[in-house]
Design an enzyme around this catalytic site. Structure first.
Site, PDB file in Angstrom:
ATOM      1  N   ASP A 101       0.847  -1.189   0.000  1.00 30.46           N
ATOM      2  CA  ASP A 101       0.000   0.000   0.000  1.00 30.46           C
ATOM      3  C   ASP A 101       0.893   1.254   0.000  1.00 30.46           C
ATOM      4  O   ASP A 101       1.720   1.405  -0.900  1.00 30.46           O
ATOM      5  CB  ASP A 101      -0.959  -0.076   1.198  1.00 30.46           C
ATOM      6  CG  ASP A 101      -1.973   1.035   1.265  1.00 30.46           C
ATOM      7  OD1 ASP A 101      -2.915   1.026   0.454  1.00 30.46           O
ATOM      8  OD2 ASP A 101      -1.822   1.916   2.149  1.00 30.46           O
ATOM      9  N   HIS A 111      -7.485  -6.707   0.735  1.00 34.17           N
ATOM     10  CA  HIS A 111      -6.379  -5.753   0.638  1.00 34.17           C
ATOM     11  C   HIS A 111      -5.232  -6.009   1.610  1.00 34.17           C
ATOM     12  O   HIS A 111      -4.066  -5.943   1.213  1.00 34.17           O
ATOM     13  CB  HIS A 111      -6.912  -4.331   0.843  1.00 34.17           C
ATOM     14  CG  HIS A 111      -5.879  -3.262   0.715  1.00 34.17           C
ATOM     15  ND1 HIS A 111      -5.149  -3.056  -0.445  1.00 34.17           N
ATOM     16  CD2 HIS A 111      -5.429  -2.332   1.600  1.00 34.17           C
ATOM     17  CE1 HIS A 111      -4.318  -2.046  -0.275  1.00 34.17           C
ATOM     18  NE2 HIS A 111      -4.461  -1.596   0.958  1.00 34.17           N
TER      19      HIS A 111
END
Length: 288
Positions: free
Chosen positions: A104, A270
């Site tokens: 990320d 995620h």
């Protein structure tokens, strides 16, 4: 968490980084994303430490690392500054070369590390990340709808911090999507401490402000100069997240930056280090 690891604070230039490190062998740095801290790696780091020296810092602005005051360009939260933190940290720990794994926002720092410190970074792993400029040049209504927080965080006329800090646990889904069951109790406690701290919320938002400004300009300069990643690179993406749905093959986007990039999707949403740690460890071992 992190049995056998050392928890420390290390001064690197003008910031103090909270860091855990352990294991032995070639050095690997694990860089978390938003809104996590280094404890997101609690299931991955001990497994990798069987074969590697594993270093897990809180990025500047995040967790319990320093939150320096930012100038109008948000330079203090640029990915170049964070990559320099990583290089300084590894020097302080006695490692001349190291692999970098970033997820990320940490993926942007890992990318910047490979670009700015090619003599130090031996291998690069990017999880759920693309260069900022590649996102922005593909921005359409779907991206703006699903990733609207990028633009909310980046603007300063109506600062996001006031909205987030009014009810951080609701904002970050602390008891649903990011629950103790999903994160693990100790990792969840560290996450809660971070999002409840207004200084940390500000630091995390500053990261995004730098992203849409100074970080994008740096990448544009790199591209214009033909700079590319020199070390071996692995790109992984969560198949239950939206990166592939938004853009198609992420490897195709990375190839102009690194023609020799390899990679594949992982069956996860995620936060892959928390949700598919076994598959991630196996893949990292195979590449590193």
């Amino acid at each position: 968490m992190f049995e056998g690891f050392t928890l420390d604070r290390i001064q690197v230039g003008d910031v103090s980084l909270r860091v855990r490190y352990g294991g032995s062998g070639p050095a690997v740095v694990l860089l978390h994303g938003h809104p996590r801290t280094h404890t997101t790696w609690y299931q991955v780091a001990p497994e990798l430490a069987r074969d590697y020296t594993v270093v897990c810092p809180d990025l500047r602005g995040y967790g319990q690392s320093s939150k320096p005051a930012a100038d109008d360009e948000h330079t203090q939260y640029s990915k170049a500054a964070m990559a320099a933190d990583v290089a300084g940290l590894m020097t302080a720990l006695g490692h001349e070369t190291y692999s970098v794994v970033g997820h990320d926002r940490g993926a942007l720092v890992a990318f910047r590390s490979a670009m700015d410190h090619p003599d130090r970074v031996s291998k690069l792993v990017v999880l759920d990340g693309l260069p900022v400029v590649e996102h922005l040049e593909r921005c359409n209504a779907r991206f703006a709808t699903e990733w609207w927080h990028w633009f909310f965080f980046a603007q300063t006329a109506k600062p996001a911090e006031r909205v987030i800090c009014a009810d951080p646990e609701t904002w970050y889904n602390a008891w649903t999507l990011n629950s103790p069951d999903a994160l693990g109790p100790e990792n969840h406690a560290d996450f809660l401490a971070a999002i409840r701290d207004p200084a940390t919320v500000h630091g995390m938002v500053e990261d995004y402000r730098a992203g849409l400004g100074i970080d994008r300009r740096t990448e544009e300069e790199d591209r214009a100069a033909g700079r590319q990643i020199e070390c071996p690179m692995l790109m992984l993406w969560s198949t239950k997240d939206d990166l592939e749905q938004l853009y198609g093959d992420p490897l195709a986007i990375w190839r102009p930056w690194c023609p020799h990039v390899i990679g594949h999707g992982i069956d996860s949403t995620h936060h892959v280090a928390e949700q598919a740690p076994g598959a991630l460890v196996d893949t990292l071992r195979g590449f590193l």
